[in-house]
Design a protein around this motif. Sequence first.
Motif, PDB file in Angstrom:
ATOM      1  N   LEU A  34      -1.769  -9.005  -0.713  1.00  0.00           N
ATOM      2  CA  LEU A  34      -1.707  -7.544  -0.767  1.00  0.00           C
ATOM      3  C   LEU A  34      -1.782  -7.077  -2.216  1.00  0.00           C
ATOM      4  O   LEU A  34      -1.061  -7.572  -3.077  1.00  0.00           O
ATOM      5  N   SER A  35      -2.667  -6.115  -2.460  1.00  0.00           N
ATOM      6  CA  SER A  35      -2.782  -5.495  -3.778  1.00  0.00           C
ATOM      7  C   SER A  35      -2.621  -3.992  -3.599  1.00  0.00           C
ATOM      8  O   SER A  35      -3.390  -3.360  -2.866  1.00  0.00           O
ATOM      9  N   MET A  36      -1.596  -3.422  -4.260  1.00  0.00           N
ATOM     10  CA  MET A  36      -1.310  -2.005  -4.052  1.00  0.00           C
ATOM     11  C   MET A  36      -0.869  -1.352  -5.351  1.00  0.00           C
ATOM     12  O   MET A  36      -0.025  -1.892  -6.075  1.00  0.00           O
ATOM     13  N   LEU A  37      -1.432  -0.192  -5.617  1.00  0.00           N
ATOM     14  CA  LEU A  37      -1.012   0.571  -6.787  1.00  0.00           C
ATOM     15  C   LEU A  37       0.421   1.064  -6.588  1.00  0.00           C
ATOM     16  O   LEU A  37       0.817   1.380  -5.467  1.00  0.00           O
ATOM     17  N   PRO A  38       1.203   1.156  -7.637  1.00  0.00           N
ATOM     18  CA  PRO A  38       2.620   1.520  -7.498  1.00  0.00           C
ATOM     19  C   PRO A  38       2.861   2.992  -7.197  1.00  0.00           C
ATOM     20  O   PRO A  38       3.933   3.353  -6.719  1.00  0.00           O
ATOM     21  N   ILE A  66      -5.653  -7.365   1.510  1.00  0.00           N
ATOM     22  CA  ILE A  66      -5.356  -5.968   1.841  1.00  0.00           C
ATOM     23  C   ILE A  66      -5.184  -5.193   0.544  1.00  0.00           C
ATOM     24  O   ILE A  66      -4.465  -5.635  -0.357  1.00  0.00           O
ATOM     25  N   GLY A  67      -5.861  -4.069   0.442  1.00  0.00           N
ATOM     26  CA  GLY A  67      -5.773  -3.261  -0.770  1.00  0.00           C
ATOM     27  C   GLY A  67      -5.401  -1.825  -0.447  1.00  0.00           C
ATOM     28  O   GLY A  67      -5.808  -1.282   0.579  1.00  0.00           O
ATOM     29  N   VAL A  68      -4.599  -1.219  -1.316  1.00  0.00           N
ATOM     30  CA  VAL A  68      -4.201   0.187  -1.149  1.00  0.00           C
ATOM     31  C   VAL A  68      -4.427   0.887  -2.492  1.00  0.00           C
ATOM     32  O   VAL A  68      -3.857   0.479  -3.513  1.00  0.00           O
ATOM     33  N   THR A  69      -5.271   1.910  -2.490  1.00  0.00           N
ATOM     34  CA  THR A  69      -5.557   2.660  -3.712  1.00  0.00           C
ATOM     35  C   THR A  69      -5.422   4.154  -3.434  1.00  0.00           C
ATOM     36  O   THR A  69      -5.372   4.585  -2.276  1.00  0.00           O
ATOM     37  N   VAL A 125      -7.086   2.449   2.306  1.00  0.00           N
ATOM     38  CA  VAL A 125      -6.564   1.121   2.668  1.00  0.00           C
ATOM     39  C   VAL A 125      -7.740   0.269   3.127  1.00  0.00           C
ATOM     40  O   VAL A 125      -8.555   0.710   3.944  1.00  0.00           O
ATOM     41  N   SER A 126      -7.836  -0.942   2.602  1.00  0.00           N
ATOM     42  CA  SER A 126      -8.918  -1.845   2.995  1.00  0.00           C
ATOM     43  C   SER A 126      -8.355  -3.186   3.457  1.00  0.00           C
ATOM     44  O   SER A 126      -7.344  -3.652   2.936  1.00  0.00           O
ATOM     45  N   VAL A 127      -9.005  -3.769   4.464  1.00  0.00           N
ATOM     46  CA  VAL A 127      -8.645  -5.107   4.962  1.00  0.00           C
ATOM     47  C   VAL A 127      -9.912  -5.944   4.926  1.00  0.00           C
ATOM     48  O   VAL A 127     -10.827  -5.747   5.723  1.00  0.00           O
TER      49      VAL A 127
END
Length: 284
Positions: A163-167, A202-205, A213-215
């Motif tokens: 998982l990669s997500m901006l804070p 999984i990415g959240v920007t 959100v991308s998977v």
Amino acid sequence: MLKMKKNEDVTKEQLQEELEKTKEELSVQKWASEKTSIGLNDFLKDLQENNQSLLELNKLKDDFLAVTTHELKTPLMPIKSQAQLLFAGDYGELNQEQKKAVEMIVRNVDILNTLTGEVLDIVRIKSNKLTLVLEMVDLGSIVTDTVNNFKPLAEKNHITLSLSMLPEIPQMKLDKLKIEQAMNNFLDNAIKFTPENGKISIGVTKSDDEVTVSVKDTGIGMKVETIPQLFTPFFQVDNSVTRKYRGTGLGLPIAKGIIEAHGGKLWAESAGEGRGSTFIFTVP
């Protein structure tokens, strides 16, 4: 029409004959035009009637699915409850073979319960009756919790889940349970179609007015031309490839309905078969 030639005299009789021919041609053209107009009107009327009939049949089908699914769903809970009591020994001790049989009953009741729930969701989505309970929630936490919930299954299948997500993901007005359901569908789908030693990212920007959100997986991928069909209920990418995977083909259409009900967008990308897939959604 009479064509005038140079130095050629035209008699009164010839002129009258040409005029009569012209009148006859115009009369035929008018008759043909009227017939064409009548035929076109009849065609359009038939088309409208057929379209109305199809709409009524479609509504009847949705009503039938809703009623039938509800009736199927109603007895599942008492069946499961009694099976659990039986397994717990409330009606007497069970041997190992009997316990395995009861476990199979509970497992298949859960499958039926999931199926009937998904069919009801599709009916609600298609009839614009999907109800959202909106509240300020942390989308980042929803995504994180969902990823953590799926990690044991991913590890069991030897799949790396990251998982990669901006804070700075803000709180948003969403239906928490519905967004969780959509995320569950994305991750379940990704794990199902990703082979051992594969990866799911999984990415959240965040942009100015929406969160994305991308998977992304390294799974079996798909033909580019099949992507638009992915969100059609009961669609399977390729029966020869996917028949070994259990599923109704309802997860992605339900996820699409949920995201769009929130005013968002959902789409899929793939470079082709064997080259993985990416599912992306945005919510405002």
